[in-house]
Motif scaffolding. Structure first.
Motif, PDB file in Angstrom:
ATOM      1  N   TYR A 157      -4.994  13.066   2.185  1.00  0.00           N
ATOM      2  CA  TYR A 157      -4.106  12.234   1.362  1.00  0.00           C
ATOM      3  C   TYR A 157      -2.645  12.456   1.720  1.00  0.00           C
ATOM      4  CZ  TYR A 157      -7.787  10.261  -1.474  1.00  0.00           C
ATOM      5  OH  TYR A 157      -8.884   9.536  -1.877  1.00  0.00           O
TER       6      TYR A 157
ATOM      7  N   THR B 105      -1.854   9.037   2.816  1.00  0.00           N
ATOM      8  CA  THR B 105      -1.437   8.465   1.508  1.00  0.00           C
ATOM      9  C   THR B 105      -2.506   7.500   0.980  1.00  0.00           C
ATOM     10  OG1 THR B 105      -0.039   6.696   2.467  1.00  0.00           O
ATOM     11  CG2 THR B 105       1.006   8.843   2.060  1.00  0.00           C
ATOM     12  N   ASN B 106      -2.104   6.286   0.624  1.00  0.00           N
ATOM     13  CA  ASN B 106      -3.093   5.321   0.104  1.00  0.00           C
ATOM     14  C   ASN B 106      -3.557   4.373   1.205  1.00  0.00           C
ATOM     15  OD1 ASN B 106      -0.745   3.921   0.422  1.00  0.00           O
ATOM     16  ND2 ASN B 106      -1.050   2.603  -1.368  1.00  0.00           N
TER      17      ASN B 106
ATOM     18  N   GLN C 252     -14.317   9.818  -4.339  1.00  0.00           N
ATOM     19  CA  GLN C 252     -13.059   9.075  -4.260  1.00  0.00           C
ATOM     20  C   GLN C 252     -13.294   7.645  -3.765  1.00  0.00           C
ATOM     21  OE1 GLN C 252      -9.929  10.702  -4.682  1.00  0.00           O
ATOM     22  NE2 GLN C 252     -10.612  12.829  -4.762  1.00  0.00           N
TER      23      GLN C 252
END
Ligand code: MET
Length: 239
Positions: free
Chosen positions: A65, A69-70, A98
């Motif tokens: 992450y 990130t996203n 997730q």
């Protein structure tokens, strides 16, 4: 929690090989291998030239992450041979929680129970040019277990350097006729620094592999691919 030796975590980038070629993904590259392929393009995972960071699943996810990130929903685990690490089980679990898809790359020499939960398993048995020997019983077991998974994909991917390798691939294809089969052009120049030079050479090799397979009925149901990342970025690590 069992720890995992990690050589690199990188991305987002594209998967350059095999059944999910072009897929946007993050990579986790584990250290250690039971093989020593003569032409291994990731020899730093086993030759001692680079040091692994020993990490648990939670810190690997954290690092993914931090870097991604996203910007990702797919993670590829490669090596080395990731199958030698039981700790990957918890990594897969955390990623699944997730909502992240997972893929793995292995030579199919050592079974790991966590393979069952991977969305796309690529088995890459090594042809004669690697100087490795295939344990057919182990490979039979792999294919058998993978074939029985509902709603999950797997494929065979064989790297080809010469005609002898192609004969080996034909043997694999005959043994597992229902397994999707990918042939991949081998990179025989791991020292070239200039991506452009390598690109021309590898495209010639790709043409050679296409011409070898087109007039041969044994290869009527096969996919033939180059390594996209090598065409784009040459021998650069971490892309
Ligand atoms: N060991 C795995 C395989 O052979 C992944 C590493 S290939 C650079 O497919």
């Amino acid at each position: 929690m069992k720890k995992i030796p990690v050589l690199e975590i990188f991305g987002p980038t594209i998967q350059g090989e095999g059944m999910v070629i072009g897929q946007k993904t993050m990579f986790v590259r584990t250290g250690g291998c039971d093989y020593r392929c003569s032409w291994c393009d990731s020899a730093f995972t086993w030759d001692g030239s680079q040091k692994a960071a020993v990490m648990d699943a939670a810190s690997i996810v954290e690092k993914l992450y931090e870097k991604g990130t996203n910007l990702f929903s797919h993670v590829t685990i490669s090596g080395g041979n990731p199958a030698i690490h039981p700790g990957i089980h918890s990594l897969i679990e955390e990623l699944r929680n997730q909502g992240i898809q997972t893929a793995v790359e292995t030579q199919g020499s050592i079974w790991a129970e966590w393979m069952i939960d991977i969305d796309e398993v690529t088995i890459s048995p090594k042809p004669p040019s690697s100087l490795m020997k295939t344990d057919w019983e182990k490979l039979d077991y792999y294919i058998n277990r993978l074939e029985r998974r509902p709603n999950k994909a797997f494929s065979l991917k064989i790297v080809i350097f010469n005609k002898e390798d192609l004969e080996y691939a034909a043997e694999v294809h005959t043994r597992y006729p229902n397994a999707p089969m990918f042939l991949q052009v081998g990179n025989d120049d791991l020292t070239e620094k200039e991506a452009g030079m390598l690109r021309d050479h590898l495209l010639e090799r790709y043409e050679w592999l296409i011409s070898e397979t087109m007039d041969d009925a044994r290869w009527n149901d096969v996919k033939i691919l180059p390594q996209l990342h090598t065409l784009l970025w040459g021998n650069k690590q971490g892309v």
